[in-house]
Write an enzyme that holds these catalytic residues in place. Structure first.
Site, PDB file in Angstrom:
ATOM      1  N   HIS A  70       7.329   2.940  -1.237  1.00 57.01           N
ATOM      2  CA  HIS A  70       8.433   2.552  -2.121  1.00 57.01           C
ATOM      3  C   HIS A  70       7.963   2.357  -3.556  1.00 57.01           C
ATOM      4  CE1 HIS A  70       7.466  -1.852  -2.346  1.00 57.01           C
ATOM      5  NE2 HIS A  70       6.971  -1.662  -1.138  1.00 57.01           N
ATOM      6  N   ASP A 187       1.633  -2.922  -4.908  1.00 57.86           N
ATOM      7  CA  ASP A 187       2.669  -2.909  -3.881  1.00 57.86           C
ATOM      8  C   ASP A 187       3.942  -2.360  -4.512  1.00 57.86           C
ATOM      9  OD1 ASP A 187       4.455  -3.471  -1.818  1.00 57.86           O
ATOM     10  OD2 ASP A 187       4.547  -5.613  -2.268  1.00 57.86           O
ATOM     11  N   GLU A 221      12.924  -1.346  -1.072  1.00 53.37           N
ATOM     12  CA  GLU A 221      12.159  -1.999  -0.019  1.00 53.37           C
ATOM     13  C   GLU A 221      12.006  -3.499  -0.237  1.00 53.37           C
ATOM     14  OE1 GLU A 221       8.674  -3.525   2.202  1.00 53.37           O
ATOM     15  OE2 GLU A 221       9.024  -3.504   0.039  1.00 53.37           O
ATOM     16  N   GLU A 222      11.815  -3.912  -1.471  1.00 48.34           N
ATOM     17  CA  GLU A 222      11.536  -5.324  -1.743  1.00 48.34           C
ATOM     18  C   GLU A 222      12.704  -6.244  -1.374  1.00 48.34           C
ATOM     19  OE1 GLU A 222       8.791  -6.598  -2.272  1.00 48.34           O
ATOM     20  OE2 GLU A 222       7.501  -5.092  -3.168  1.00 48.34           O
ATOM     21  N   ASP A 242       2.119   1.154   3.185  1.00 47.70           N
ATOM     22  CA  ASP A 242       2.366  -0.017   2.350  1.00 47.70           C
ATOM     23  C   ASP A 242       1.105  -0.865   2.332  1.00 47.70           C
ATOM     24  OD1 ASP A 242       3.704  -1.897   0.783  1.00 47.70           O
ATOM     25  OD2 ASP A 242       5.552  -1.734   1.944  1.00 47.70           O
ATOM     26  N   HIS A 322       1.929  -9.784  -4.467  1.00 44.90           N
ATOM     27  CA  HIS A 322       3.079 -10.343  -5.181  1.00 44.90           C
ATOM     28  C   HIS A 322       2.662 -11.247  -6.341  1.00 44.90           C
ATOM     29  CE1 HIS A 322       6.511  -9.477  -2.080  1.00 44.90           C
ATOM     30  NE2 HIS A 322       5.765  -8.417  -2.367  1.00 44.90           N
TER      31      HIS A 322
END
Length: 354
Positions: A70, A187, A221-222, A242, A322
């Site tokens: 993603h 990510d 996706e998030e 991922d 993150h």
């Protein structure tokens, strides 16, 4: 054999992470992706949600594979234009406010203007606010200081800033001489980069894969539903490429490819996961098998949506997920090698027949 080209991979990764793409504001990054596929010379389809799907025709066109990564990232939206002229934020994706405190950002206005700012605590100055260090980092205290002469909400709105505008965080890309890549949004732009490099390699070398294989670049996706639709009906195996989660109690590190056995959605398909382990061992690919306790992927979203597929997950190990993330070139290399080994292998239920 390694298909990994370090120079090309790092250059593309930097380009992708430099392109803002918080979930919901991904038109620009998806156009970058479309341009890349046009330059490679592979056709693609675009979903109503904005995702791109490249299909590589294989020898077996009755049983398909799908690999997804993603492009959407963490970010924020303007929640309120405050009386001071500063902005309060609404979070996009699951991160902690302290992970972006002090970060430079860009406000993307509806008119297309890009206005710079800094994410700070309201009570930042220790010379004014006693006990500022112990205040909670949350939506009540975190705000954006706009880089313009604004003294009130009207001044800020005159710039074109309004509630609902997207805010992207600076990525701060850096490659060290020790082989590390530091940047926000590894990510999942690290995996997206590797899938693009795989497509380019297969296309340029005119390799015919054993099965028709779809490369699905998702953009939601998030927030939990990036790759849960538009799955070709002949798809048997679904791989989410991922990040691997690193921390206390985890085996995953920054130097190997991480294979996920289970996340918050439950176990991944056991036989397919074990096939990935066998492929890693057979091809001298350094790997770690792991469980990610607070994690979900496009593959798990597809299962929840009712897709009748075998699903698995692997990717590069990402430190400080993150937040300001980091990985090592070795992890990217091992992930690329497992990708190629997988797409060239028989399906898990056909291994014994080969």
């Amino acid at each position: 054999m390694s298909i990994f080209n370090e120079t090309e991979t790092i250059a593309l990764l930097e380009k992708l992470t430099n392109t803002p793409s918080p979930t919901g504001y991904t038109k620009k990054i998806m156009q970058v992706m479309a341009t890349i596929f046009d330059e490679i010379g592979v056709p693609y389809t675009r979903t109503n949600k904005g995702a791109l799907i490249v299909t590589l025709k294989g020898e077996n066109d009755e049983r398909h594979r799908l690999l997804t990564a993603h492009t959407d990232t963490l970010g924020a939206m303007v929640k309120e234009v405050k009386s001071s002229g500063r902005l309060s934020l609404s979070m996009i994706g699951g991160f902690n406010w302290n992970a972006v405190e002090g970060e430079y950002c860009t406000i993307h206005t509806a008119s297309g203007e890009e206005i710079r700012g800094t994410i700070l605590m309201h009570e930042t100055s220790v010379h004014v606010y006693r006990g500022a260090s112990s205040l909670p980092r949350d939506e009540k205290h975190i705000e954006v200081r706009v880089d313009a002469r604004v003294k009130n909400a009207d001044d800020t709105r005159t710039l074109g800033i309004e509630v609902g505008d997207f805010v992207s965080f600076d990525n701060r890309f850096e490659q060290t001489d020790t082989g590390f890549i530091k940047t926000r949004h590894l990510d999942d732009k690290a995996s997206t980069t590797l899938l693009i490099e795989l497509v380019k390699y297969v296309h340029q070398k005119q390799i015919t894969l054993p099965y028709t294989t779809h490369i699905y670049i998702s953009n939601n996706e998030e927030i939990g539903y990036g790759g849960n639709s538009n799955i070709p009906e002949k798809t048997v195996e679904y791989i989410a490429v991922d990040m691997g989660a690193i921390g206390d109690g985890q085996q995953t590190d920054e130097y190997t490819v991480s294979i996920c056995a289970k996340d918050s959605s439950g176990p991944y398909h056991y036989e397919l996961t074990q096939q990935l382990v066998r492929l890693a061992k057979a091809n001298q690919i350094d790997y770690k098998l792991d469980i990610y306790p607070y994690y979900g992927s496009d593959a798990s979203a597809a299962i929840k949506a009712g897709a009748d597929v075998r699903h698995a997950l692997f990717g590069a190990g990402i430190e400080s997920s993150h937040a300001y993330e980091r990985t090592h070139i070795d992890s990217l290399r091992h992930t690329a090698d497992l990708l190629y080994a997988y797409v060239m292998s028989p399906m898990v239920d056909e291994e014994e027949e080969v």
